[in-house]
Design a protein around this motif. Structure first.
Motif, PDB file in Angstrom:
ATOM      1  N   ASP A   1       0.831  -1.207   0.000  1.00 55.95           N
ATOM      2  CA  ASP A   1       0.000   0.000   0.000  1.00 55.95           C
ATOM      3  C   ASP A   1       0.866   1.258   0.000  1.00 55.95           C
ATOM      4  N   ALA A   2       1.941   1.245   0.780  1.00 58.77           N
ATOM      5  CA  ALA A   2       2.839   2.400   0.817  1.00 58.77           C
ATOM      6  C   ALA A   2       3.511   2.611  -0.537  1.00 58.77           C
ATOM      7  N   ALA A   3       3.932   1.532  -1.172  1.00 58.83           N
ATOM      8  CA  ALA A   3       4.562   1.648  -2.489  1.00 58.83           C
ATOM      9  C   ALA A   3       3.557   2.165  -3.522  1.00 58.83           C
ATOM     10  N   ASN A   4       2.324   1.672  -3.463  1.00 62.72           N
ATOM     11  CA  ASN A   4       1.293   2.164  -4.387  1.00 62.72           C
ATOM     12  C   ASN A   4       0.984   3.638  -4.133  1.00 62.72           C
ATOM     13  N   ALA A   5       0.953   4.042  -2.862  1.00 63.05           N
ATOM     14  CA  ALA A   5       0.713   5.451  -2.542  1.00 63.05           C
ATOM     15  C   ALA A   5       1.848   6.314  -3.089  1.00 63.05           C
ATOM     16  N   ASP A   6       3.084   5.822  -2.959  1.00 64.66           N
ATOM     17  CA  ASP A   6       4.221   6.564  -3.516  1.00 64.66           C
ATOM     18  C   ASP A   6       4.092   6.697  -5.032  1.00 64.66           C
ATOM     19  N   LEU A   7       3.703   5.618  -5.695  1.00 62.25           N
ATOM     20  CA  LEU A   7       3.522   5.673  -7.147  1.00 62.25           C
ATOM     21  C   LEU A   7       2.454   6.693  -7.535  1.00 62.25           C
ATOM     22  N   ILE A   8       1.347   6.686  -6.815  1.00 67.53           N
ATOM     23  CA  ILE A   8       0.277   7.648  -7.105  1.00 67.53           C
ATOM     24  C   ILE A   8       0.770   9.066  -6.855  1.00 67.53           C
ATOM     25  N   ARG A   9       1.499   9.257  -5.750  1.00 66.77           N
ATOM     26  CA  ARG A   9       2.028  10.579  -5.422  1.00 66.77           C
ATOM     27  C   ARG A   9       2.961  11.075  -6.522  1.00 66.77           C
ATOM     28  N   TYR A  10       3.861  10.206  -6.982  1.00 67.33           N
ATOM     29  CA  TYR A  10       4.794  10.617  -8.026  1.00 67.33           C
ATOM     30  C   TYR A  10       4.059  10.884  -9.331  1.00 67.33           C
ATOM     31  N   ALA A  11       3.056  10.086  -9.627  1.00 66.07           N
ATOM     32  CA  ALA A  11       2.273  10.298 -10.850  1.00 66.07           C
ATOM     33  C   ALA A  11       1.488  11.598 -10.761  1.00 66.07           C
ATOM     34  N   CYS A  12       0.964  11.915  -9.565  1.00 62.94           N
ATOM     35  CA  CYS A  12       0.199  13.160  -9.398  1.00 62.94           C
ATOM     36  C   CYS A  12       1.087  14.387  -9.517  1.00 62.94           C
TER      37      CYS A  12
ATOM     38  N   GLN B   1       0.426  28.893 -22.712  1.00 64.06           N
ATOM     39  CA  GLN B   1       1.571  28.820 -21.810  1.00 64.06           C
ATOM     40  C   GLN B   1       2.448  27.639 -22.204  1.00 64.06           C
ATOM     41  N   GLN B   2       3.719  27.834 -22.093  1.00 63.82           N
ATOM     42  CA  GLN B   2       4.675  26.770 -22.345  1.00 63.82           C
ATOM     43  C   GLN B   2       4.791  25.912 -21.082  1.00 63.82           C
ATOM     44  N   PRO B   3       4.942  24.605 -21.237  1.00 60.89           N
ATOM     45  CA  PRO B   3       5.096  23.769 -20.045  1.00 60.89           C
ATOM     46  C   PRO B   3       6.375  24.121 -19.296  1.00 60.89           C
ATOM     47  N   MET B   4       6.336  23.910 -17.981  1.00 61.09           N
ATOM     48  CA  MET B   4       7.497  24.217 -17.148  1.00 61.09           C
ATOM     49  C   MET B   4       8.539  23.114 -17.303  1.00 61.09           C
ATOM     50  N   THR B   5       9.763  23.498 -17.332  1.00 56.87           N
ATOM     51  CA  THR B   5      10.845  22.516 -17.347  1.00 56.87           C
ATOM     52  C   THR B   5      11.043  22.030 -15.915  1.00 56.87           C
ATOM     53  N   PRO B   6      11.707  20.914 -15.731  1.00 49.81           N
ATOM     54  CA  PRO B   6      11.909  20.420 -14.361  1.00 49.81           C
ATOM     55  C   PRO B   6      12.590  21.428 -13.443  1.00 49.81           C
ATOM     56  N   ARG B   7      13.466  22.272 -13.967  1.00 48.23           N
ATOM     57  CA  ARG B   7      14.154  23.255 -13.114  1.00 48.23           C
ATOM     58  C   ARG B   7      13.232  24.400 -12.728  1.00 48.23           C
ATOM     59  N   GLN B   8      12.174  24.643 -13.504  1.00 48.00           N
ATOM     60  CA  GLN B   8      11.248  25.723 -13.178  1.00 48.00           C
ATOM     61  C   GLN B   8      10.191  25.289 -12.169  1.00 48.00           C
ATOM     62  N   ARG B   9      10.000  24.002 -12.005  1.00 45.51           N
ATOM     63  CA  ARG B   9       8.995  23.512 -11.068  1.00 45.51           C
ATOM     64  C   ARG B   9       9.444  23.772  -9.636  1.00 45.51           C
ATOM     65  N   PRO B  10       8.481  24.016  -8.741  1.00 47.05           N
ATOM     66  CA  PRO B  10       8.856  24.205  -7.335  1.00 47.05           C
ATOM     67  C   PRO B  10       9.306  22.876  -6.735  1.00 47.05           C
ATOM     68  N   PRO B  11      10.136  22.920  -5.696  1.00 43.13           N
ATOM     69  CA  PRO B  11      10.598  21.670  -5.080  1.00 43.13           C
ATOM     70  C   PRO B  11       9.408  20.882  -4.512  1.00 43.13           C
ATOM     71  N   VAL B  12       9.526  19.560  -4.565  1.00 38.29           N
ATOM     72  CA  VAL B  12       8.460  18.676  -4.110  1.00 38.29           C
ATOM     73  C   VAL B  12       8.949  17.897  -2.896  1.00 38.29           C
TER      74      VAL B  12
ATOM     75  N   TYR C   1       8.303  12.964   0.664  1.00 37.27           N
ATOM     76  CA  TYR C   1       7.720  12.126   1.705  1.00 37.27           C
ATOM     77  C   TYR C   1       6.208  12.270   1.802  1.00 37.27           C
ATOM     78  N   GLN C   2       5.688  13.464   1.513  1.00 34.49           N
ATOM     79  CA  GLN C   2       4.241  13.627   1.554  1.00 34.49           C
ATOM     80  C   GLN C   2       3.848  14.813   0.696  1.00 34.49           C
ATOM     81  N   ASN C   3       2.930  14.556  -0.213  1.00 37.32           N
ATOM     82  CA  ASN C   3       2.362  15.593  -1.058  1.00 37.32           C
ATOM     83  C   ASN C   3       1.121  16.114  -0.347  1.00 37.32           C
TER      84      ASN C   3
END
Length: 174
Positions: free
Chosen positions: A104-115, A132-143, A146-148
């Motif tokens: 369940d924890a691994a599935n939650a992590d997968l969902i979190r990363y996908a979200c 709007q142009q999509p943001m590059t990974p460097r433009q995204r805010p830090p994530v 451990y918890q979204n």
């Protein structure tokens, strides 16, 4: 089904009980002379008389399964006199529950990363008119990995459960 060897040696039951193994011995097909501990355990837990009564009440095609069950339970009782098979079943059920929590924890992590890769809200209508142009990974805010905040984390990490169970069982978590 095993039977007495060609040398006409007594079955494990007759040898243990120190009696002559007759040709129609009820124990001979199920307690071969090569497995003396199997009968010793069954005798210690259930008694030879009770096993004889049980086997005589069963149909011949049911006897082998009954002896295997008795031998398994007797072995479990010798290893764990208090709980027997129930102790082994409980241990396996706890292991399944722990592994389910990890899954369940691994599935939650997968969902979190996908979200994190999917936009969480639509931009306001005024902003939708301009492209709007999509943001590059460097433009995204830090994530926070451990918890979204958008995905509730309703249970503790699996290593906490493992730590408490390992300590309860007297082991160390090193």
């Amino acid at each position: 089904m095993a039977s007495s060897s060609s040398y006409n040696s007594p079955c494990a039951a007759c040898k243990f009980l120190r009696r002559k193994c007759m040709p129609g011995c009820i124990f001979a097909p199920y307690f071969p002379p090569e497995e003396p501990q199997k009968f010793a355990n069954v005798h210690k837990i259930f008694g030879a008389s009770n096993v004889t009564k049980l086997l005589n009440e069963l149909l011949p095609h049911q006897r082998e399964d009954a002896v295997n069950s008795l031998a398994y339970e007797a072995e479990a009782r010798v290893r764990d006199p208090v709980y027997g098979c129930v102790g082994a079943i409980s241990f396996l059920q706890r292991q399944v529950q722990r592994l389910q929590k990890e899954l369940d924890a691994a599935n939650a992590d997968l969902i979190r990363y996908a979200c994190n890769d999917i936009p969480t809200a639509l931009p306001p209508p005024s902003a939708m008119t301009s492209i709007q142009q999509p943001m590059t990974p460097r433009q995204r805010p830090p994530v926070n990995i451990y918890q979204n905040p958008g995905v509730p984390f309703t249970y503790p990490p699996s290593w906490i459960d493992n730590l408490s169970e390992d300590l309860d069982e007297g082991g160390s978590n090193i």
